[in-house]
Design an enzyme around this catalytic site. Sequence first.
Site, PDB file in Angstrom:
ATOM      1  N   ASN A   4     -44.051  42.235  16.286  1.00  0.00           N
ATOM      2  CA  ASN A   4     -45.037  41.142  16.312  1.00  0.00           C
ATOM      3  C   ASN A   4     -46.073  41.326  17.405  1.00  0.00           C
ATOM      4  OD1 ASN A   4     -42.532  40.588  17.883  1.00  0.00           O
ATOM      5  ND2 ASN A   4     -43.707  38.864  18.641  1.00  0.00           N
TER       6      ASN A   4
ATOM      7  N   LYS B 293     -50.778  28.130   9.207  1.00  0.00           N
ATOM      8  CA  LYS B 293     -51.558  29.357   9.454  1.00  0.00           C
ATOM      9  C   LYS B 293     -51.243  30.412   8.397  1.00  0.00           C
ATOM     10  CE  LYS B 293     -51.390  28.888  14.492  1.00  0.00           C
ATOM     11  NZ  LYS B 293     -50.737  29.387  15.712  1.00  0.00           N
TER      12      LYS B 293
ATOM     13  N   HIS C 156     -40.667  40.516  14.193  1.00  0.00           N
ATOM     14  CA  HIS C 156     -40.444  39.450  13.217  1.00  0.00           C
ATOM     15  C   HIS C 156     -39.867  40.049  11.927  1.00  0.00           C
ATOM     16  CE1 HIS C 156     -42.624  36.948  15.864  1.00  0.00           C
ATOM     17  NE2 HIS C 156     -43.749  36.763  15.200  1.00  0.00           N
TER      18      HIS C 156
ATOM     19  N   THR D 185     -52.297  40.343  31.551  1.00  0.00           N
ATOM     20  CA  THR D 185     -50.943  40.307  32.131  1.00  0.00           C
ATOM     21  C   THR D 185     -49.902  39.781  31.149  1.00  0.00           C
ATOM     22  OG1 THR D 185     -51.466  38.129  33.001  1.00  0.00           O
ATOM     23  CG2 THR D 185     -51.746  39.989  34.514  1.00  0.00           C
TER      24      THR D 185
ATOM     25  N   CYS E  87     -49.442  36.797  13.732  1.00  0.00           N
ATOM     26  CA  CYS E  87     -48.499  37.922  13.600  1.00  0.00           C
ATOM     27  C   CYS E  87     -47.697  37.890  12.287  1.00  0.00           C
ATOM     28  CB  CYS E  87     -47.536  37.929  14.781  1.00  0.00           C
ATOM     29  SG  CYS E  87     -46.977  36.299  15.278  1.00  0.00           S
TER      30      CYS E  87
ATOM     31  N   SER F 247     -53.133  35.415  38.518  1.00  0.00           N
ATOM     32  CA  SER F 247     -52.834  36.857  38.512  1.00  0.00           C
ATOM     33  C   SER F 247     -53.939  37.704  39.132  1.00  0.00           C
ATOM     34  CB  SER F 247     -52.601  37.340  37.081  1.00  0.00           C
ATOM     35  OG  SER F 247     -51.401  36.832  36.583  1.00  0.00           O
TER      36      SER F 247
HETATM   37  P1  NAP Z   1     -48.326  35.119  27.636  1.00  0.00           P
HETATM   38  O1  NAP Z   1     -47.338  36.208  27.766  1.00  0.00           O
HETATM   39  O2  NAP Z   1     -47.958  33.750  28.075  1.00  0.00           O
HETATM   40  O3  NAP Z   1     -49.667  35.552  28.407  1.00  0.00           O
HETATM   41  C1  NAP Z   1     -50.758  34.718  28.521  1.00  0.00           C
HETATM   42  C2  NAP Z   1     -51.920  35.482  29.115  1.00  0.00           C
HETATM   43  O4  NAP Z   1     -53.079  34.634  29.127  1.00  0.00           O
HETATM   44  C3  NAP Z   1     -51.679  35.908  30.540  1.00  0.00           C
HETATM   45  O5  NAP Z   1     -52.365  37.124  30.782  1.00  0.00           O
HETATM   46  C4  NAP Z   1     -52.325  34.784  31.333  1.00  0.00           C
HETATM   47  O6  NAP Z   1     -52.737  35.147  32.618  1.00  0.00           O
HETATM   48  C5  NAP Z   1     -53.552  34.520  30.469  1.00  0.00           C
HETATM   49  N1  NAP Z   1     -54.112  33.199  30.705  1.00  0.00           N
HETATM   50  C6  NAP Z   1     -53.482  32.004  30.543  1.00  0.00           C
HETATM   51  N2  NAP Z   1     -54.315  30.998  30.876  1.00  0.00           N
HETATM   52  C7  NAP Z   1     -55.481  31.570  31.246  1.00  0.00           C
HETATM   53  C8  NAP Z   1     -56.722  31.068  31.712  1.00  0.00           C
HETATM   54  N3  NAP Z   1     -56.930  29.766  31.845  1.00  0.00           N
HETATM   55  N4  NAP Z   1     -57.712  31.951  31.994  1.00  0.00           N
HETATM   56  C9  NAP Z   1     -57.502  33.265  31.859  1.00  0.00           C
HETATM   57  N5  NAP Z   1     -56.350  33.813  31.447  1.00  0.00           N
HETATM   58  C10 NAP Z   1     -55.348  32.976  31.141  1.00  0.00           C
HETATM   59  O7  NAP Z   1     -48.810  34.949  26.132  1.00  0.00           O
HETATM   60  P2  NAP Z   1     -49.002  36.075  25.003  1.00  0.00           P
HETATM   61  O8  NAP Z   1     -47.795  36.127  24.170  1.00  0.00           O
HETATM   62  O9  NAP Z   1     -49.524  37.321  25.604  1.00  0.00           O
HETATM   63  O10 NAP Z   1     -50.101  35.385  24.101  1.00  0.00           O
HETATM   64  C11 NAP Z   1     -51.387  35.126  24.541  1.00  0.00           C
HETATM   65  C12 NAP Z   1     -52.190  34.517  23.408  1.00  0.00           C
HETATM   66  O11 NAP Z   1     -52.350  35.480  22.395  1.00  0.00           O
HETATM   67  C13 NAP Z   1     -51.490  33.341  22.736  1.00  0.00           C
HETATM   68  O12 NAP Z   1     -51.758  32.145  23.395  1.00  0.00           O
HETATM   69  C14 NAP Z   1     -52.045  33.391  21.337  1.00  0.00           C
HETATM   70  O13 NAP Z   1     -53.236  32.661  21.234  1.00  0.00           O
HETATM   71  C15 NAP Z   1     -52.316  34.865  21.141  1.00  0.00           C
HETATM   72  N6  NAP Z   1     -51.241  35.470  20.344  1.00  0.00           N
HETATM   73  C16 NAP Z   1     -51.544  35.867  19.121  1.00  0.00           C
HETATM   74  C17 NAP Z   1     -50.586  36.430  18.342  1.00  0.00           C
HETATM   75  C18 NAP Z   1     -50.907  36.814  16.964  1.00  0.00           C
HETATM   76  O14 NAP Z   1     -50.121  36.508  16.110  1.00  0.00           O
HETATM   77  N7  NAP Z   1     -51.985  37.470  16.679  1.00  0.00           N
HETATM   78  C19 NAP Z   1     -49.297  36.608  18.792  1.00  0.00           C
HETATM   79  C20 NAP Z   1     -48.990  36.205  20.067  1.00  0.00           C
HETATM   80  C21 NAP Z   1     -49.995  35.631  20.838  1.00  0.00           C
HETATM   81  P3  NAP Z   1     -51.888  34.806  33.957  1.00  0.00           P
HETATM   82  O15 NAP Z   1     -51.038  36.005  34.233  1.00  0.00           O
HETATM   83  O16 NAP Z   1     -52.937  34.639  34.980  1.00  0.00           O
HETATM   84  O17 NAP Z   1     -51.104  33.573  33.704  1.00  0.00           O
HETATM   85  C1  3JM Z   2     -49.455  32.595  18.670  1.00  0.00           C
HETATM   86  O1  3JM Z   2     -53.680  28.113  22.384  1.00  0.00           O
HETATM   87  C2  3JM Z   2     -52.512  28.362  22.614  1.00  0.00           C
HETATM   88  O2  3JM Z   2     -51.820  27.688  23.369  1.00  0.00           O
HETATM   89  C3  3JM Z   2     -51.904  29.561  21.931  1.00  0.00           C
HETATM   90  C4  3JM Z   2     -50.982  29.206  20.835  1.00  0.00           C
HETATM   91  C5  3JM Z   2     -50.494  30.434  20.084  1.00  0.00           C
HETATM   92  C6  3JM Z   2     -51.195  30.973  18.997  1.00  0.00           C
HETATM   93  C7  3JM Z   2     -52.543  30.438  18.647  1.00  0.00           C
HETATM   94  O3  3JM Z   2     -52.646  29.363  18.052  1.00  0.00           O
HETATM   95  O4  3JM Z   2     -53.513  31.125  18.982  1.00  0.00           O
HETATM   96  C8  3JM Z   2     -49.291  31.019  20.466  1.00  0.00           C
HETATM   97  C9  3JM Z   2     -48.789  32.093  19.760  1.00  0.00           C
HETATM   98  C10 3JM Z   2     -50.653  32.035  18.282  1.00  0.00           C
HETATM   99  C11 3JM Z   2     -51.347  32.588  17.099  1.00  0.00           C
HETATM  100  O5  3JM Z   2     -51.445  33.794  16.986  1.00  0.00           O
HETATM  101  O6  3JM Z   2     -51.774  31.830  16.217  1.00  0.00           O
END
Ligand code: NAP
Ligand code: 3JM
Length: 349
Positions: A323, A220, A249, A12, A129, A41
């Site tokens: 990103n 990072k 970005h 989601t 990213c 969700s």
């Molecule tokens: P987001 O929009 O806040 O979405 C978070 C997602 O994680 C939602 O689907 C949420 O579900 C789910 N979630 C949160 N807590 C959970 C739990 N305890 N158990 C199961 N599902 C849970 O965040 P996002 O931007 O998509 O980013 C998500 C993660 O991806 C980040 O925290 C980061 O680690 C990673 N990320 C990586 C990059 C990268 O550079 N590669 C970039 C952005 C993010 P609900 O709808 O139920 O709340």
């Molecule tokens: C991008 O663990 C968390 O709360 C997620 C933090 C986060 C991350 C991460 O450290 O995985 C938010 C946005 C990243 C990332 O890609 O490194």
Amino acid sequence: MDGYNVAVVGATGAVGTRMIQMLEESKLPIASVKYLASKRSAGKVLKFKGADVVVEELVPDSFNNINLALFSAGGGVSKKFAPEAVKRGAVVVDNTSAFRMEEGVPLVVPEVNEDALYKHKGLIANPNCSTIQMVVALEPLREVYGLKKVIVTTMQAVSGAGNRAIQELHDETQAILNGEEYEPQVLPVSGDKKHYQIAFNPLAQIDVFEDDGYSHEEWKMIHETKKIMADQDLQVTATCVRVPVAVAHSEAVWFELEKDGADVAKLQSILKTAPGVVLQDDPKNQIYPQAVNAEGKKDTFVGRIRADKEQANSFHLYCVSDNLLKGAAWNSVQIAERLHALNLMRVPD
Ligand code: NAP
Ligand code: 3JM
């Protein structure tokens, strides 16, 4: 096999919804999809290729009979559940920072270090990213001239901090334009002590600060770049800034090459045919990369290539990428496509 049973963890979220879109567009053979998120969700209905898919609450047994699990629900969720998925036979592509620096975990950008996939033990990490788009732009130049030093300043979109951060930028901007008060609650870092205005106000903080004054995002970029390029001697430093942009970005990159002989025309010619790169470098005609044009695209757009006036073999470039796509969802699905093509979509014994 008809195809893979694929789980999307964090389906989601800002990244998860793009993962679904990338899977829909992918040539990967997919037999079924399972959408996982938190209890909040569970029951929500999302689509896959027009069909309804009900979001389920993530539990360890969610991964029974799953071949491929794409994780994007935060580092804590990955730490707890990614090993459970691998234990049940699923190959995991993890978008969080949870396992990126672990020895034995490949950290992969297919255009740069696809070969690292051969050594996977069930889990592959997707880099940050801001790291991804920079290494996509620099690797083709490094292959020809070698790379000695990189200094990058990023201008990062709020969507890198998730759906709540996108909402905050919109609501805060609207409030300020309406002359109303707004109390920031998410940016710069949702879990940190203080929150600041992002509307009309760049913030030089992404992720929490380390004791040495660098932010964790900067940390990072430095360490992930060295690991992906398999060069611990590469000199890298970064300043990461969050800007009031929803998606894509932008990065100003200064770099020093090892070998003599490069000039702007030669670098442009290399990048013109480089994988995953679109060269947009024609200053006379005001052609250069822009975030609004990169949104929704899988490529990294590169321009503004200039020679350093003072230092030999040193140049500037400017790169922009979505990103949420190349920085996250597309890179993960691309990794999955490469695992399939290389016959590596299995957890080794
Ligand atoms: P987001 O929009 O806040 O979405 C978070 C997602 O994680 C939602 O689907 C949420 O579900 C789910 N979630 C949160 N807590 C959970 C739990 N305890 N158990 C199961 N599902 C849970 O965040 P996002 O931007 O998509 O980013 C998500 C993660 O991806 C980040 O925290 C980061 O680690 C990673 N990320 C990586 C990059 C990268 O550079 N590669 C970039 C952005 C993010 P609900 O709808 O139920 O709340
Ligand atoms: C991008 O663990 C968390 O709360 C997620 C933090 C986060 C991350 C991460 O450290 O995985 C938010 C946005 C990243 C990332 O890609 O490194």
